[in-house]
Scaffold this motif. Structure first.
Motif, PDB file in Angstrom:
ATOM      1  N   ALA A  73       0.835  -1.204   0.000  1.00 40.63           N
ATOM      2  CA  ALA A  73       0.000   0.000   0.000  1.00 40.63           C
ATOM      3  C   ALA A  73       0.870   1.255   0.000  1.00 40.63           C
ATOM      4  CB  ALA A  73      -0.911  -0.012   1.219  1.00 40.63           C
ATOM      5  N   MET A  74       1.947   1.232   0.800  1.00 42.99           N
ATOM      6  CA  MET A  74       2.794   2.419   0.889  1.00 42.99           C
ATOM      7  C   MET A  74       3.575   2.637  -0.391  1.00 42.99           C
ATOM      8  SD  MET A  74       4.009   2.229   4.800  1.00 42.99           S
ATOM      9  CE  MET A  74       4.544   3.933   4.810  1.00 42.99           C
ATOM     10  N   LEU A  75       3.952   1.550  -1.040  1.00 46.98           N
ATOM     11  CA  LEU A  75       4.646   1.687  -2.326  1.00 46.98           C
ATOM     12  C   LEU A  75       3.688   2.226  -3.379  1.00 46.98           C
ATOM     13  CD1 LEU A  75       6.860  -1.509  -2.432  1.00 46.98           C
ATOM     14  CD2 LEU A  75       7.580   0.862  -2.153  1.00 46.98           C
ATOM     15  N   ALA A  76       2.441   1.751  -3.361  1.00 51.12           N
ATOM     16  CA  ALA A  76       1.453   2.212  -4.332  1.00 51.12           C
ATOM     17  C   ALA A  76       1.308   3.724  -4.263  1.00 51.12           C
ATOM     18  CB  ALA A  76       0.111   1.533  -4.076  1.00 51.12           C
ATOM     19  N   VAL A  77       1.291   4.261  -3.032  1.00 52.15           N
ATOM     20  CA  VAL A  77       1.156   5.702  -2.859  1.00 52.15           C
ATOM     21  C   VAL A  77       2.319   6.419  -3.531  1.00 52.15           C
ATOM     22  CG1 VAL A  77       1.249   7.547  -1.156  1.00 52.15           C
ATOM     23  CG2 VAL A  77      -0.175   5.544  -0.754  1.00 52.15           C
ATOM     24  N   ARG A  78       3.501   5.872  -3.382  1.00 46.28           N
ATOM     25  CA  ARG A  78       4.680   6.549  -3.923  1.00 46.28           C
ATOM     26  C   ARG A  78       4.826   6.361  -5.419  1.00 46.28           C
ATOM     27  NH1 ARG A  78       5.361   6.118   1.154  1.00 46.28           N
ATOM     28  NH2 ARG A  78       6.698   7.575   2.287  1.00 46.28           N
ATOM     29  N   LEU A  79       4.271   5.265  -5.941  1.00 47.03           N
ATOM     30  CA  LEU A  79       4.513   4.966  -7.346  1.00 47.03           C
ATOM     31  C   LEU A  79       3.484   5.570  -8.273  1.00 47.03           C
ATOM     32  CD1 LEU A  79       5.729   1.287  -7.201  1.00 47.03           C
ATOM     33  CD2 LEU A  79       7.038   3.358  -7.640  1.00 47.03           C
ATOM     34  N   GLY A  80       2.250   5.715  -7.847  1.00 50.30           N
ATOM     35  CA  GLY A  80       1.310   6.220  -8.829  1.00 50.30           C
ATOM     36  C   GLY A  80      -0.027   6.627  -8.263  1.00 50.30           C
ATOM     37  N   ALA A  81      -0.178   6.586  -6.944  1.00 50.77           N
ATOM     38  CA  ALA A  81      -1.461   6.979  -6.380  1.00 50.77           C
ATOM     39  C   ALA A  81      -1.242   7.912  -5.201  1.00 50.77           C
ATOM     40  CB  ALA A  81      -2.257   5.741  -5.959  1.00 50.77           C
ATOM     41  N   PRO A  82      -0.641   9.090  -5.454  1.00 57.84           N
ATOM     42  CA  PRO A  82      -0.323   9.988  -4.333  1.00 57.84           C
ATOM     43  C   PRO A  82      -1.568  10.440  -3.584  1.00 57.84           C
ATOM     44  CG  PRO A  82       0.007  11.083  -6.438  1.00 57.84           C
ATOM     45  CD  PRO A  82      -0.234   9.648  -6.743  1.00 57.84           C
ATOM     46  N   ARG A  83      -2.713  10.431  -4.262  1.00 56.10           N
ATOM     47  CA  ARG A  83      -3.923  10.885  -3.575  1.00 56.10           C
ATOM     48  C   ARG A  83      -4.345   9.913  -2.483  1.00 56.10           C
ATOM     49  NH1 ARG A  83      -7.728  12.248  -8.272  1.00 56.10           N
ATOM     50  NH2 ARG A  83      -6.182  13.513  -9.366  1.00 56.10           N
ATOM     51  N   PHE A 133       2.440   2.073  14.341  1.00 55.83           N
ATOM     52  CA  PHE A 133       3.891   2.059  14.553  1.00 55.83           C
ATOM     53  C   PHE A 133       4.625   1.532  13.330  1.00 55.83           C
ATOM     54  CE2 PHE A 133       1.572   1.403  18.494  1.00 55.83           C
ATOM     55  CZ  PHE A 133       1.928   2.568  19.148  1.00 55.83           C
ATOM     56  N   VAL A 134       4.062   0.491  12.728  1.00 53.04           N
ATOM     57  CA  VAL A 134       4.676  -0.057  11.519  1.00 53.04           C
ATOM     58  C   VAL A 134       4.657   0.985  10.402  1.00 53.04           C
ATOM     59  CG1 VAL A 134       4.405  -1.796   9.725  1.00 53.04           C
ATOM     60  CG2 VAL A 134       4.144  -2.429  12.121  1.00 53.04           C
ATOM     61  N   TYR A 135       3.521   1.679  10.295  1.00 49.80           N
ATOM     62  CA  TYR A 135       3.400   2.700   9.252  1.00 49.80           C
ATOM     63  C   TYR A 135       4.458   3.791   9.440  1.00 49.80           C
ATOM     64  CZ  TYR A 135       1.396   6.446   6.445  1.00 49.80           C
ATOM     65  OH  TYR A 135       1.221   7.449   5.531  1.00 49.80           O
ATOM     66  N   ARG A 136       4.570   4.304  10.682  1.00 51.67           N
ATOM     67  CA  ARG A 136       5.563   5.342  10.944  1.00 51.67           C
ATOM     68  C   ARG A 136       6.970   4.873  10.585  1.00 51.67           C
ATOM     69  NH1 ARG A 136       2.199   8.972  13.690  1.00 51.67           N
ATOM     70  NH2 ARG A 136       1.118   9.217  11.743  1.00 51.67           N
ATOM     71  N   SER A 137       7.272   3.654  11.020  1.00 50.52           N
ATOM     72  CA  SER A 137       8.621   3.134  10.806  1.00 50.52           C
ATOM     73  C   SER A 137       8.929   2.975   9.322  1.00 50.52           C
ATOM     74  CB  SER A 137       8.756   1.796  11.530  1.00 50.52           C
ATOM     75  OG  SER A 137      10.012   1.248  11.308  1.00 50.52           O
ATOM     76  N   LEU A 138       8.009   2.358   8.576  1.00 56.07           N
ATOM     77  CA  LEU A 138       8.240   2.155   7.147  1.00 56.07           C
ATOM     78  C   LEU A 138       8.258   3.487   6.406  1.00 56.07           C
ATOM     79  CD1 LEU A 138       6.066  -0.982   6.288  1.00 56.07           C
ATOM     80  CD2 LEU A 138       8.499  -0.857   6.802  1.00 56.07           C
ATOM     81  N   ASP A 139       7.385   4.426   6.845  1.00 55.25           N
ATOM     82  CA  ASP A 139       7.339   5.732   6.204  1.00 55.25           C
ATOM     83  C   ASP A 139       8.702   6.420   6.313  1.00 55.25           C
ATOM     84  OD1 ASP A 139       5.768   7.736   4.863  1.00 55.25           O
ATOM     85  OD2 ASP A 139       5.988   8.937   6.684  1.00 55.25           O
ATOM     86  N   ALA A 140       9.291   6.335   7.518  1.00 60.34           N
ATOM     87  CA  ALA A 140      10.610   6.946   7.711  1.00 60.34           C
ATOM     88  C   ALA A 140      11.640   6.275   6.799  1.00 60.34           C
ATOM     89  CB  ALA A 140      11.025   6.822   9.171  1.00 60.34           C
ATOM     90  N   GLY A 141      11.562   4.951   6.666  1.00 54.84           N
ATOM     91  CA  GLY A 141      12.514   4.237   5.822  1.00 54.84           C
ATOM     92  C   GLY A 141      12.357   4.579   4.358  1.00 54.84           C
ATOM     93  N   LEU A 142      11.105   4.641   3.896  1.00 55.11           N
ATOM     94  CA  LEU A 142      10.857   4.898   2.474  1.00 55.11           C
ATOM     95  C   LEU A 142      11.162   6.346   2.116  1.00 55.11           C
ATOM     96  CD1 LEU A 142       7.537   2.901   1.991  1.00 55.11           C
ATOM     97  CD2 LEU A 142       9.727   2.427   0.891  1.00 55.11           C
TER      98      LEU A 142
END
Lengths: 283, 292
Positions: free
Chosen positions: A95-105, A172-181
């Motif tokens: 899901a987080m990759l999708a946001v970055r690759l083509g679905a920023p909305r 927590f997982v979201y925050r952590s992965l967001d920081a990494g990405l």
């Protein structure tokens, strides 16, 4: 450069007049903090090894292993933790990759979804789950879904706890992965890999995952710590996980309960040191 | 210049490749199922009353009204009071500790305090209760050594003291980046312009720190408000707390016709938590502006 230039100027100024006053209150604050935080730890350890009249012995730590139910409850909790980690990563990362690759909305939506569980205290979430399970079991009694409802509440591997833990760890997982990405350029990496002919699984496993390894490790260890320490949900739904077992077994053995608490503090320490170790290796 | 480039790239990319959104579907579906259904069940249940004679359910606000009266209201207010106390005191002490560490010359001190804060902020639940019972409980080591007598720990103030054990470290973690963000140059600029230390804090330091401080207060409040295991293991039900009340209502005996009072109490809790979060999230966004 600017910082370097200011150092010699500021150094002689504040060093002379400030130190004594500043150092005094700083020492006082640190002293009180050390007293407040270290005394309970030291005292608890003393409490576990010292018995009136018998002297000092580490026997209680050996007693943990032989206490009835230790291994089964620990295995249940470890299994739940592993299932939670795998599930939450498999759901969140794409899901987080999708946001970055083509679905920023989708980004704000995902952020809200990942923050929602923070608003809900675990105990109210248990109340909701309990109500839903009771209602669901009644309503689905005549349908094929009934077997599913029974299966997710299995005593040996309660899937319903995995579902709950995924929800509770998501922020927590979201925050952590967001920081990494945020540190890597996902678009460029993926496009480069795709242009070179890599398949999607290959891109995920060989390009993205290695680049955010420390973020994934951090998220996993946080989840592990949370699941191994989680009491409210498991206890109120009636499952015998490790924290619930600790309470049951140590009800009438003060020394054993404190020994288990000391161990759990050490465990959190170890997990977090591993996380920060993983973070440092990458940077 | 770089920002506009990035902006067009993202927007252009969004138009060119809208095909990636299905990858987010599993997560959204999962949350609708595992979070949405319990939330809905809670909401519906809180507004449903089942008549004990006819066993018919009807829509009603009776549970919610009941949960805001008498003994239930007392527990709710007691929880709010405890959380507010822990939040404010924890924020003040956490900030003092963080400032002491940030201004220290010893790097090792800073590192070890921050690592310890990370550990202790995550240390809660039942083990926390046991460690404090060993220290200040009725036969605790410190209680015996100082002859404090029994019952020191098993009340409102004892609970507050124990909750500080994870609240202060959490505050240290929250406020340290903000304190680091106070550049020494700002202080120098203020001093060179003739400002006193007090003026610096009044006009520069505190305004920059305010969002982080308030955000920390809110976070601490939420942590103390939601805590259940520590209180359950430590005080049982001698201190009225809404989480203990909910657990009692779930597992124990509730008056007939009041089965859904736990749901109504939960709803009250969520409303309070939502209000608190509504303060926190915008603040966090504002504070991040200064802390790059």
């Amino acid at each position: 450069m600017a910082a370097v230039a200011t150092v010699p100027e500021s150094a002689p100024g504040p060093v002379a007049p400030r130190p004594r006053r500043v150092r005094f209150w700083r020492g006082a604050v640190l002293g009180v903090a050390a007293l407040y935080f270290l005394v309970p730890m030291a005292v608890s350890f003393w409490f576990t090894v010292h018995t009136e009249g018998k002297g000092i012995s580490l026997g209680v730590y050996g007693r943990i292993l032989s206490a009835p139910g230790f291994l089964p409850s620990l295995l249940v909790s470890l299994g739940l933790a592993a299932a939670t980690i795998v599930t939450v990563l498999l759901l969140t990362l794409p899901a987080m990759l999708a946001v970055r690759l083509g679905a920023p909305r989708l980004g704000p939506v995902l952020e809200v979804v990942a923050t929602l569980p923070l608003v809900v205290p675990p105990i109210t979430y248990v109340v909701g789950i309990g109500t839903a399970l009771r209602g669901g079991t009644e309503a689905l009694a005549a349908t094929p879904f009934w077997a599913t409802m029974i299966a997710i509440q299995s005593e040996r591997f309660p899937v319903v706890l995995v579902l709950a833990y995924v929800v509770l760890t998501l922020p927590f997982v979201y925050r952590s992965l967001d920081a990494g990405l945020r540190v890597i350029d996902v678009r460029t990496l993926v496009e480069a890999a795709r242009n070179l002919g890599a398949s999607w699984p290959h891109v995920m496993l060989r390009v993205i995952v290695p680049n955010i390894r420390s973020a994934i490790a951090g998220a996993s260890f946080l989840t592990l710590a949370l699941v191994l320490g989680e009491y409210t949900v498991a206890a109120l739904l009636g499952y015998q996980t490790f924290p619930v077992w600790i309470v049951t077994v140590s009800g009438n053995d003060g020394q054993l309960s404190v020994a288990l608490s000391v161990i759990s503090l050490l465990l959190i320490w170890l997990l977090l040191l591993t996380v920060s170790g993983a973070g440092r290796k990458r940077s | 210049m770089t920002t506009t480039d990035a902006g067009t790239a993202v927007r252009g990319g969004g138009r060119a490749r809208t095909g990636s959104w299905p990858a987010a579907l599993p997560l959204l579906a999962f949350m609708a199922l595992a979070f949405g259904i319990p939330a809905l069940a809670l909401l519906l249940g809180a507004f449903t009353v089942r008549d004990p004679q006819t066993r018919l359910s009807s829509f009603s606000t009776a549970n919610v009204v009941e949960s805001l009266r008498g003994a239930y209201l007392t527990t709710l207010l007691s929880s709010v009071r405890l959380s507010a106390l822990v939040a404010v005191a924890g924020a003040v002490l956490g900030t003092l500790l963080a400032q002491a560490v940030v201004t220290s010359r010893f790097r090792a001190l800073r590192e070890s305090v921050l690592t310890a804060s990370g550990v202790l902020a995550n240390f809660g639940g039942v083990p926390l209760a046991f460690i404090w019972i060993a220290t200040l409980g009725n036969s605790g080591v410190v209680t015996t050594a100082l002859g404090l007598g029994s019952g020191v720990l098993y009340n409102f103030w004892g609970l507050a003291l124990v909750y500080m054990y994870f609240s202060v470290p959490l505050m240290v973690l929250v406020v340290t980046p903000a304190l680091d963000g106070l550049r020494p140059q700002w202080r120098e600029a203020a001093h060179n312009s003739g400002a006193t230390t007090w003026q610096f804090w009044r006009h520069v330091g505190v305004p920059v720190l305010t969002p982080a401080l308030l955000g920390g207060v809110v976070l601490l409040f939420g942590g103390a408000f939601a805590a259940y295991a520590t209180a359950a293991a430590m005080v049982g039900s001698t201190v009225p707390l809404v989480t203990l009340q909910i657990a009692d209502a779930l597992t124990g005996d509730v008056l007939i016709g009041h089965e859904n009072i736990a749901l109504a109490l939960s709803l009250d809790m969520i409303v309070i938590a939502v209000l608190v979060m509504a303060v926190y999230l915008p603040l966090q966004r504002r504070s991040s502006r200064w802390l790059r």
